[in-house]
Motif scaffolding. Structure first.
Motif, PDB file in Angstrom:
ATOM      1  N   PHE A 196       0.797  -1.220   0.000  1.00  0.00           N
ATOM      2  CA  PHE A 196       0.000   0.000   0.000  1.00  0.00           C
ATOM      3  C   PHE A 196       0.834   1.277   0.000  1.00  0.00           C
ATOM      4  CE2 PHE A 196      -2.167  -3.398   2.327  1.00  0.00           C
ATOM      5  CZ  PHE A 196      -3.191  -3.645   1.431  1.00  0.00           C
ATOM      6  N   TYR A 240      -5.333   3.236   0.776  1.00  0.00           N
ATOM      7  CA  TYR A 240      -5.653   2.661   2.069  1.00  0.00           C
ATOM      8  C   TYR A 240      -6.278   1.291   1.834  1.00  0.00           C
ATOM      9  CZ  TYR A 240      -4.796   7.212   4.132  1.00  0.00           C
ATOM     10  OH  TYR A 240      -4.203   8.371   4.547  1.00  0.00           O
ATOM     11  N   PRO A 241      -5.859   0.285   2.591  1.00  0.00           N
ATOM     12  CA  PRO A 241      -6.448  -1.044   2.420  1.00  0.00           C
ATOM     13  C   PRO A 241      -7.943  -1.034   2.740  1.00  0.00           C
ATOM     14  CG  PRO A 241      -4.489  -1.127   3.836  1.00  0.00           C
ATOM     15  CD  PRO A 241      -4.803   0.314   3.612  1.00  0.00           C
ATOM     16  N   GLN A 277      -5.810  -4.731   7.944  1.00  0.00           N
ATOM     17  CA  GLN A 277      -4.638  -4.286   7.191  1.00  0.00           C
ATOM     18  C   GLN A 277      -4.489  -2.767   7.261  1.00  0.00           C
ATOM     19  OE1 GLN A 277      -5.391  -5.910   3.321  1.00  0.00           O
ATOM     20  NE2 GLN A 277      -4.575  -7.915   3.856  1.00  0.00           N
ATOM     21  N   ARG A 278      -5.619  -2.054   7.227  1.00  0.00           N
ATOM     22  CA  ARG A 278      -5.582  -0.599   7.357  1.00  0.00           C
ATOM     23  C   ARG A 278      -5.011  -0.217   8.722  1.00  0.00           C
ATOM     24  NH1 ARG A 278     -10.827   2.766   5.985  1.00  0.00           N
ATOM     25  NH2 ARG A 278     -10.438   1.639   4.070  1.00  0.00           N
ATOM     26  N   TYR A 297      -7.952   9.160  10.580  1.00  0.00           N
ATOM     27  CA  TYR A 297      -7.815   7.707  10.689  1.00  0.00           C
ATOM     28  C   TYR A 297      -7.002   7.322  11.926  1.00  0.00           C
ATOM     29  CZ  TYR A 297      -9.635   6.374   6.029  1.00  0.00           C
ATOM     30  OH  TYR A 297     -10.422   6.124   4.939  1.00  0.00           O
ATOM     31  N   TYR A 321      -8.730   5.054  14.770  1.00  0.00           N
ATOM     32  CA  TYR A 321      -8.177   3.741  15.099  1.00  0.00           C
ATOM     33  C   TYR A 321      -7.555   3.714  16.494  1.00  0.00           C
ATOM     34  CZ  TYR A 321      -9.015   1.272  10.743  1.00  0.00           C
ATOM     35  OH  TYR A 321      -9.611   0.612   9.700  1.00  0.00           O
TER      36      TYR A 321
END
Length: 121
Positions: A37, A46-47, A52-53, A93, A97
Motif C-alpha cells: 500500500f 488505504y487497504p 490491514q488498514r 484515521y 483507530y
C-alpha cells in the motif's frame, strides 16, 4: 524474427510460448504486508481490509510520533505530509483507530497511552 524466437523456424508461425518463457524467467516479486500500500513512505492507497488498514496506520503512527511526545496540530500535519497529501484524512484515521489521542479542542496530539492530554474545559 526466427533468431529472436518469436517465429518458429520449421513452419514460420508465431510462437506465443516465447513470452511465457520470458515472464517465467524474471518473475515480479510480490509485495507483502504494508508494502502493498506504500511507495517508500507515501501511502498509495488505504487497504479496504480494516485489519490491514490498522497495520498501515500503526506503522505511520510509530514513525510520526515518539512515545510521550505531544505535538501541535501543525507539527502533526507537517510530519504526516511525508506519508500523504491529505493529512486531514490520515490524521482522522489515526484518531479513529485509537492510535493517536487528540485534545478535545484539536490543538494537540500524542500516541495513545503516552500520557494525558488534559481536556480543555
Amino acid at each position: 524474427m526466427m533468431r529472436s524466437g518469436l517465429v518458429r523456424a520449421d513452419d514460420q508461425t508465431f510462437d506465443p510460448d516465447v513470452f511465457t518463457a520470458i515472464l517465467d524467467a524474471a518473475p515480479v516479486a510480490q509485495r507483502q504486508g504494508i508494502e502493498r500500500f506504500v511507495d517508500g513512505r507515501r501511502i498509495r492507497q488505504y487497504p479496504a481490509n480494516l485489519e490491514q488498514r490498522g497495520e498501515l496506520l500503526a506503522w505511520v503512527a510509530g514513525n510520526v510520533f515518539e512515545p510521550g511526545e505531544i505535538l501541535a496540530e501543525r507539527e502533526v500535519n507537517e510530519r504526516l505530509l511525508a506519508y500523504s497529501e491529505d493529512v486531514a484524512v490520515l490524521r482522522r484515521y489515526l484518531v479513529d483507530y485509537q492510535l493517536v489521542e487528540r485534545r478535545s479542542d484539536g490543538t494537540e496530539y500524542c500516541l495513545t497511552g503516552s500520557g494525558p492530554i488534559v481536556a480543555v474545559e
